[in-house]
Design an enzyme around this catalytic site. Structure first.
Site, PDB file in Angstrom:
ATOM      1  N   SER A   1       2.355  25.108  64.253  1.00  0.00           N
ATOM      2  CA  SER A   1       3.459  24.189  64.495  1.00  0.00           C
ATOM      3  C   SER A   1       4.000  23.662  63.176  1.00  0.00           C
ATOM      4  O   SER A   1       3.249  23.166  62.337  1.00  0.00           O
ATOM      5  CB  SER A   1       2.979  23.034  65.373  1.00  0.00           C
ATOM      6  OG  SER A   1       4.024  22.124  65.617  1.00  0.00           O
TER       7      SER A   1
ATOM      8  N   GLU B   1      10.539  21.018  66.592  1.00  0.00           N
ATOM      9  CA  GLU B   1       9.376  21.854  66.283  1.00  0.00           C
ATOM     10  C   GLU B   1       9.745  23.323  66.166  1.00  0.00           C
ATOM     11  O   GLU B   1      10.416  23.887  67.019  1.00  0.00           O
ATOM     12  CB  GLU B   1       8.306  21.676  67.363  1.00  0.00           C
ATOM     13  CG  GLU B   1       7.048  22.483  67.096  1.00  0.00           C
ATOM     14  CD  GLU B   1       5.974  22.249  68.138  1.00  0.00           C
ATOM     15  OE1 GLU B   1       4.870  22.783  67.972  1.00  0.00           O
ATOM     16  OE2 GLU B   1       6.252  21.528  69.120  1.00  0.00           O
TER      17      GLU B   1
ATOM     18  N   ARG C   1       4.996  21.095  57.152  1.00  0.00           N
ATOM     19  CA  ARG C   1       3.832  20.834  58.002  1.00  0.00           C
ATOM     20  C   ARG C   1       2.968  19.811  57.289  1.00  0.00           C
ATOM     21  O   ARG C   1       2.700  19.934  56.085  1.00  0.00           O
ATOM     22  CB  ARG C   1       3.054  22.125  58.244  1.00  0.00           C
ATOM     23  CG  ARG C   1       1.799  21.999  59.108  1.00  0.00           C
ATOM     24  CD  ARG C   1       1.196  23.393  59.278  1.00  0.00           C
ATOM     25  NE  ARG C   1      -0.086  23.388  59.941  1.00  0.00           N
ATOM     26  CZ  ARG C   1      -0.275  23.464  61.247  1.00  0.00           C
ATOM     27  NH1 ARG C   1       0.784  23.528  62.039  1.00  0.00           N
ATOM     28  NH2 ARG C   1      -1.485  23.480  61.764  1.00  0.00           N
TER      29      ARG C   1
END
Length: 593
Positions: free
Chosen positions: A503, A540, A473
């Site tokens: 995410s 993702e 991330r």
């Protein structure tokens, strides 16, 4: 793209895969008549909250039409009443409003005479004067204001509907949006909505096609007919690039406007091969159906020769998408055609991205809706075979898909307690049937958000588990807008609970100057969105709200271990560029409990 705290560069130009957001789940039965009904939404992009509210509706008591027996896609209209006989096309006729209620003329008073003569509307002056008569429903429920305008020079007539929410609707301004007797143009039977405008200057423009003789065998019983009365909805254009307070049709019969979205109803002018994306511009003349029929309830023939073969959603963002007209969604309609009666038997949604296509997953097969019996054609008439099947995703997957495309910003800001666009949140909940009003109480809004977020989480948990053990991330800790929120990422041993959906990605390409190197243990709740994801290239992996992460180490640029850790990550072949770009590495672990 990977999202942190609702920040994203997503725009309206991005392509949204299709889904069935409302209806289509089961045949329903309501009222004392016991009629079966079902609704199939059209592939309409949401825009800024002002998009056409259109859908396909089925009723087992419905007649034949451009979508086969029982199906209709009705736009707003005002019509002459026919239940007491054929209209006389004079002052004795009664009108039916958009909701089917009989209209009555508003009483005239000294302060508010009715009718009145108008030479202008607002700042727009007209080349002729109009006699304007106000009407209202006989039984009041919608509280709109209706005005019937008749030109004192040319006799052209149209309606203005002032909605209670401030939206202005114009019906039948041009002959293209009026259903009239071909032998007497002043005998208008229906006025179809042609343009709508909000107080903010957002417009929707409706285009119609007139019936003609293209591809029709004009011999035999088709000879000598005047078939020009019927009007078919052809295009719905909305998302005007520049706001405009006044109706475009006040000054132009065909508005020259840059529209961002166009919904196209295709009647055979384009190919229906699911492997070949159809073009925006019609390539052929429209096809003739096998079971043409006529209506005579207005005192003249209304002949129908067409079937809607597909509904296409185009976006117009040439700078962002590289072409003037980009097909993004498609509802492909399949019919069981025969000369007696045509039935809609299947509907498929497809999404387009680049040169490929993708069909929506098959999650539900519907039983055939019972059609009305066909007209008797002698003793050997039989009912056409039904092959009905409707494809729909679960409500939870729909919620997750919408979150990935548009909802992430509002939802994550709401979950983290940040300022969020409340009006946009309410519009989202209303459009997706989590709210029944756009002015809910605080408790109703809170409960609707809770249900919506829970559906997203359930949709996420229904996806397959993954074997990934490391995801990444990218953060930008030096960004002023995020510094207070992310200061907890700077202390080793901290356990961070992300209140929002988190995410991540196994793809290292989506990092910023700070890398979150996140280790996963077996049984974690992260899921690769895959086909559900809006941004397909990011791979993702999304985690549900309240995911716990523990900071195990922080390695800053210039420290002894930084070069070694950066080398192990193998971000690119250019180690120098990586060193100049990356400022810190934060090693974290997701805690399953």
């Amino acid at each position: 793209m990977l999202i942190l705290n609702g920040f994203s560069s997503a725009t309206l130009a991005l392509i949204t895969p299709p889904f069935l957001p409302k209806g289509g789940k089961a045949l329903s039965q309501s009222g004392p008549d016991g009629l079966a009904s079902i609704t199939l939404p059209l592939p309409i992009s949401a825009e800024r909250g002002f998009a056409p509210a259109l859908a396909l509706h089925y009723s087992s008591g419905g007649g034949n039409g451009p979508f086969g027996v029982g199906w209709s896609c009705a736009t707003m209209s005002i019509a002459r009443r026919t239940s007491h006989g054929v209209p006389q096309y004079n002052d004795s006729d009664e009108f039916l409003g958009p909701d089917g209620e009989v209209l009555v003329q508003t009483l005239s008073t000294g302060d508010a005479p009715n009718p009145v003569t108008c030479f202008a509307y607002g700042d727009v002056s007209f080349p002729q004067s109009y006699t304007v008569t106000r009407y209202q429903p006989r039984t009041e429920s919608s509280f709109y204001r209706l005005e019937y305008w008749v030109g004192n020079s040319n006799g052209d007539d149209f309606w203005l509907l002032h909605d209670s929410n401030g939206i202005l609707h114009l019906l039948g301004k041009t002959a293209a949006a009026r259903l009239s007797d071909p032998q007497a143009a002043s005998h208008t039977a229906q006025w179809l909505v042609e343009e709508s405008v909000t107080p903010a200057g957002e417009h929707i423009y409706y285009s119609y096609l007139a019936e003609n003789g293209d591809n029709v065998d004009l011999n035999g019983n088709e000879a000598g007919r005047d078939r020009s009365a019927m009007r078919y909805l052809s295009k719905v254009q909305y998302g005007n690039a520049t706001p405009a307070a006044d109706l475009y049709l006040w000054t132009s019969a065909t508005p020259a406007v840059q529209w961002l979205f166009t919904l196209v109803f295709d009647y055979g002018e384009r190919g229906v091969d699911p492997q070949v994306p159809p073009a925006f511009t019609a390539q052929n003349s429209w096809l003739a159906r096998q079971d043409p029929f006529s209506l005579y309830n207005y005192g003249f023939e209304i002949r129908l020769h067409r079937l809607c073969r597909q509904v296409l959603m185009f976006h117009h963002f040439p700078d962002e998408l590289g072409e003037a007209d980009t097909l993004v969604s498609r509802l492909l309609l399949e019919y069981d055609e025969n000369p007696i009666l045509t039935q809609l038997c299947a509907a498929r949604t497809l999404a387009y991205e680049g040169d490929g296509y993708r069909r929506a997953p098959v999650n539900n097969m519907m039983p055939p809706p019972p059609p009305p019996p066909p007209p008797m054609m002698g003793g050997n008439s039989s009912r056409p075979k039904s092959k009905w099947a409707i494809v729909e995703e679960s409500k939870q997957i729909q919620a997750l898909r919408y979150y990935s495309a548009q909802g992430y910003s509002v939802i994550n800001k709401y979950l983290r307690g940040d300022d969020y666009p409340e009006t946009q949140a309410k519009e989202t909940l209303l459009s997706r049937d989590y709210l029944s009003t756009n002015e809910p109480s605080d408790e109703e809004f809170k409960n609707a958000m809770s249900v919506y977020i829970n559906d997203i989480a359930e949709g996420l948990s229904s996806l397959p588990e993954t074997d990934h053990r490391v995801v990444y991330r990218g953060l930008k800790l030096d960004k002023p807008a995020l510094s207070d929120v992310l200061k907890e990422y700077t202390t080793i041993g901290n356990i961070i609970i992300d209140k929002a959906f988190m995410s991540t990605s196994p793809d290292k390409a989506w990092i910023n100057d700070t890398i979150l190197n996140i280790y996963l243990e077996k049984g974690h709740k992260g899921r690769i969105l895959g086909d559900v994801a809006h941004f397909k290239g990011e791979a993702e992996m999304l985690f549900p709200p309240n995911t716990k992460l523990k900071i195990e180490s922080i390695v800053n640029c210039g420290s002894q271990d930084f070069a070694s850790q950066l080398s192990k990550l193998r971000l690119s072949d250019d180690a120098t560029a990586d060193t100049n770009r990356i400022k810190r590495i934060i090693n974290m672990r997701v805690l399953n409990s």
